[in-house]
Scaffold this active site. Structure first.
Site, short mmCIF file in Angstrom:
data_model
loop_
_atom_site.label_atom_id
_atom_site.label_comp_id
_atom_site.label_asym_id
_atom_site.label_seq_id
_atom_site.Cartn_x
_atom_site.Cartn_y
_atom_site.Cartn_z
N ASP A 75 65.04 -20.77 -13.25
CA ASP A 75 65.60 -21.68 -14.24
C ASP A 75 64.64 -21.82 -15.42
O ASP A 75 63.44 -21.52 -15.32
CB ASP A 75 65.89 -23.05 -13.62
CG ASP A 75 64.63 -23.77 -13.14
OD1 ASP A 75 63.77 -23.11 -12.51
OD2 ASP A 75 64.50 -24.99 -13.38
N GLU A 87 62.83 -25.78 -10.91
CA GLU A 87 61.45 -26.17 -11.19
C GLU A 87 61.35 -26.93 -12.51
O GLU A 87 60.56 -27.86 -12.64
CB GLU A 87 60.57 -24.92 -11.22
CG GLU A 87 59.06 -25.21 -11.20
CD GLU A 87 58.46 -25.51 -12.56
OE1 GLU A 87 57.34 -26.05 -12.61
OE2 GLU A 87 59.11 -25.19 -13.59
#
Length: 449
Positions: A97, A157
């Site tokens: 991500d 994250e």
């Protein structure tokens, strides 16, 4: 594992990395084109697409691959190849991500472009480059890989890994390893590698200062009572002494780093205005890595454009405390809360709402695996690696240490100080990326000895 890489083996593996790098670069560019922003305000179908692309790459590297989620979590990709008898298992971590791409870009953030040897685009460095490092090492070694490998690429994250603990609890056996490599940090500079051996923890909270039940006319009532904004400002000012050192009793200090940060380079990287000085006593690196830091992240008070002539009854500030390695973040938070209550002026009421508490991390720099990592980095770059701290926090590293207490954790990086992770014009130095692939290849090769 303490044996240095054989020079002939280094040359051989470097040649393989060079031969395979064009394909790795193409894979990185394809990943960057997927705007997998995990922030809930953005299209989460892109995060799913990003996970699917990572899974396909790991399947191509010969791993048994699963895409997994836990309740309220983003998709994580886990690829596994079992260890030969008697060999260790290595967990290779990265995240797929990315941060949103706000204004200020001079290139299209999701269309990678090379400029002067750097590849620009959101996620080129943080952390799709980490995925490429793991993928590249697996491709280079192929059937010569002599360790078990689990590749764990999470998808949240950039929003703080909120379900990381639940994921570890549910899939502990799947992720169990003897060595954990977290490819999500930074090197000292282009041409000089680093091993991140310490991370500060993180605490945040909101402090509200209140002086009255409701607003009152500042001409009629101002003077005998100070407004809440003034009292909040006075309270925040007590968090630092006249030198700029944090003045909260009960906060710890870790030992000063062995290296320091160039002050002029720091000023340039931070974008400090002319005349603004750095603060605090002692080395600059200590203030960045091993000492506490307190910052005001935001204020809730009347806006200038809509302010009226009243004594403001209440005001709030969100505070961030970076916790030195070795200190419990809850104890640090308690110290900060106690300071806020003790230093409110003129009887103002203080209310604290506690937020996140992430733990710091300190590596055992004398372990054989850490020494092997140093040897691999030095062989790949041709110069010794620097042990650095990171002032930012990666709280899940402490979670990994808790769940796998016997594992050695290595925090490595592909970024350099010019990478601008999270900011406009994020980039990765392509030469450094290729060298990072070689370093991890050498490390995995050495762990079989």
């Amino acid at each position: 594992m303490e044996k240095l890489p054989d020079p002939a083996r280094v040359v051989e593996l470097r040649g393989r990395v060079d031969d395979g790098f064009p394909a790795l670069r193409a894979d990185l560019e394809a990943l960057v084109r997927i705007p997998g922003v995990s922030n809930a305000e953005f299209d989460q179908a892109e995060v799913t697409a990003s996970a699917a692309a990572v899974a396909q790459l790991l399947v191509g590297a010969g791993l048994d691959v699963r895409t997994l989620t836990v309740a309220d979590g983003r998709p994580a990709v886990v690829g596994h190849r079992p260890a030969p008898p008697g060999a260790p298992t290595v967990l290779l971590y990265a995240h797929h991500d990315v941060q949103p791409a706000a204004g200020g870009w001079t290139t299209d953030p999701f269309e990678p472009v090379e400029i002067n040897g750097r590849l620009y685009g959101r996620g080129t460095a943080d952390d799709k480059a980490g995925i490429i490092v793991h993928l590249g090492a697996l491709r280079v070694l192929g059937d010569e890989l002599g360790v078990g490998v689990t590749v764990f690429v999470e998808g949240e994250e950039e929003i703080g890994s909120p379900t990381f603990g639940a994921f570890l609890a549910e899939h502990r056996d799947l992720l169990a390893a003897d060595v954990i490599v977290v490819a999500d940090s930074v090197n000292w500079q282009v041409g000089v590698p680093a091993l991140t051996t310490s991370l500060r923890g993180l605490v945040d909270l909101v402090v509200e200062v209140a002086v009255a039940q409701h607003p009152v006319h500042s001409g009629m009532f101002g003077g005998p009572v100070l407004d809440a904004v003034t009292l909040l400002a006075r309270l925040v000012a007590t968090l630092h002494d006249e030198r700029g050192d944090v003045a909260v009793a009960g906060l710890g200090l870790a030992p000063d780093p062995a290296v320091d940060v160039d002050a002029d380079q720091f000023r340039a990287d931070a974008g400090l205005l002319d005349g603004v000085s750095t603060v605090g006593s002692g080395p600059l690196a200590a203030h960045l890595w091993t000492r506490p830091a307190v910052n005001v992240l935001g204020l809730d008070a009347p806006a200038v454009a809509t302010a009226s002539n009243v004594v403001v009854p209440s005001a709030s500030a969100k505070l961030s405390l970076r916790v030195p390695p070795g200190q419990d973040p809850v104890a640090a938070r308690d110290a900060l809360v106690a300071h806020l209550h003790a230093h409110a002026g003129f009887g103002a009421q203080v209310r604290v709402t506690e937020g996140e508490a992430g733990r710091p991390f300190a590596a055992d720099i004398d372990s054989p695996v850490v020494q092997a990592a140093h040897a691999a980095l030095a062989a790949a770059w041709g110069t010794a690696a620097v042990d650095v701290g990171i002032g930012a926090s990666i709280p899940f590293v402490a979670d990994l240490a808790d769940v796998f207490p016997d594992a050695t954790i290595l925090v490595t990086g592909v970024e350099d100080p010019a990478s601008a992770a999270h900011g406009p014009d994020e980039s990765v130095h392509l030469g450094e990326l290729a060298t990072a692939v070689l370093a991890e290849t050498l490390l995995l090769d050495m762990l079989t000895l």
